[in-house]
Design a protein around this motif. Structure first.
Motif, mmCIF file in Angstrom:
data_model
loop_
_atom_site.group_PDB
_atom_site.id
_atom_site.type_symbol
_atom_site.label_atom_id
_atom_site.label_comp_id
_atom_site.label_asym_id
_atom_site.label_seq_id
_atom_site.Cartn_x
_atom_site.Cartn_y
_atom_site.Cartn_z
ATOM 1 N N SER A 108 29.875 5.450 -41.754
ATOM 2 C CA SER A 108 30.580 4.378 -42.459
ATOM 3 C C SER A 108 30.208 3.004 -41.913
ATOM 4 N N LYS A 109 29.774 2.940 -40.663
ATOM 5 C CA LYS A 109 29.393 1.662 -40.067
ATOM 6 C C LYS A 109 28.000 1.781 -39.462
ATOM 7 N N GLY A 110 27.272 0.681 -39.442
ATOM 8 C CA GLY A 110 25.975 0.645 -38.783
ATOM 9 C C GLY A 110 24.805 1.100 -39.633
ATOM 10 N N VAL A 111 25.026 1.325 -40.921
ATOM 11 C CA VAL A 111 23.937 1.738 -41.798
ATOM 12 C C VAL A 111 23.257 0.483 -42.325
ATOM 13 N N PRO A 112 21.938 0.355 -42.141
ATOM 14 C CA PRO A 112 21.256 -0.852 -42.621
ATOM 15 C C PRO A 112 21.183 -0.874 -44.149
ATOM 16 N N ASP A 113 21.200 -2.088 -44.709
ATOM 17 C CA ASP A 113 21.039 -2.209 -46.162
ATOM 18 C C ASP A 113 19.561 -2.067 -46.513
ATOM 19 N N LYS A 114 19.247 -2.137 -47.804
ATOM 20 C CA LYS A 114 17.861 -1.897 -48.277
ATOM 21 C C LYS A 114 16.866 -2.860 -47.634
ATOM 22 N N LYS A 115 17.253 -4.130 -47.488
ATOM 23 C CA LYS A 115 16.354 -5.134 -46.913
ATOM 24 C C LYS A 115 16.066 -4.824 -45.448
ATOM 25 N N GLU A 116 17.109 -4.462 -44.697
ATOM 26 C CA GLU A 116 16.939 -4.140 -43.275
ATOM 27 C C GLU A 116 16.125 -2.863 -43.086
ATOM 28 N N GLN A 117 16.226 -1.924 -44.028
ATOM 29 C CA GLN A 117 15.485 -0.669 -43.920
ATOM 30 C C GLN A 117 13.982 -0.897 -44.028
ATOM 31 N N LYS A 118 13.562 -1.906 -44.791
ATOM 32 C CA LYS A 118 12.140 -2.177 -44.975
ATOM 33 C C LYS A 118 11.536 -2.974 -43.822
#
Length: 181
Positions: A108-118
């Protein structure tokens, strides 16, 4: 309507300090037409007070709803299970593991968004020791060699070639392979 007022303890406006709970129970059972008649019976100061109370409740509900959207709100009572299911629904991800499809919950916390994943990873890992050797399988038999001068032992583990120096008790690695050696 008169029976509901009697159940609450008599005439309207004669509420005692501890009777609020009874009035709340009655208010929960009223339908909109009942509320229209109650509103019509109120005088101007009572209507003003009612609107002030409703405005406070409206603000509380807005804050609670905003907190639930952020995932920080703590649902109360029976709504807890429904709210937890709703929160989990947006975090479910399906993976194929062999022939089986697994449903997994993302944190629920600490998951990167799409931009951070790239974005590229900031740090790098450095291989210090390669521990282990497997000579049991047909593909990995006869994969250990001694150098011509006898100083080095050479073998591979998956996509890493290990060169072991006996004298220095040190390993060096060739890691540029993109597949098993």
């Amino acid at each position: 309507m008169a029976s509901k007022k009697k159940a609450a303890g008599g005439k309207a406006g004669t509420a005692k300090k501890g009777d609020e709970g009874v009035y709340v129970k009655i208010a929960e059972k009223l339908i909109s037409s009942d509320w229209e008649s109650v509103y019509a019976d109120l005088d101007a100061p009572a209507k003003k007070k009612l609107f002030a109370i409703l405005d406070k409740k409206k603000e509380i509900l807005k804050k609670r709803k905003a907190a639930e959207k952020k995932g920080t709100g703590q649902p109360k009572g029976n709504d807890k299970r429904a709210s937890v299911k709703e929160q989990q629904q947006g975090r479910k991800v399906n993976y194929n593991f062999g022939s089986r499809k697994l449903t997994v919950l993302r944190p629920s916390k600490g998951v990167p968004d799409k931009k951070e994943q790239k974005r590229a990873v900031e740090g790098k890992l450095k291989l210090i020791k390669a521990h282990g050797y497997s000579g049991n399988f047909d593909e990995s038999r006869q994969n250990i060699y001694l150098s011509q001068d006898g100083k080095y032992l050479l073998y591979y583990i998956a996509a890493v070639v290990v060169v072991f120096d006996y004298a220095a008790n040190k390993q060096t690695f060739f890691t540029k392979h993109n597949d098993d050696v």
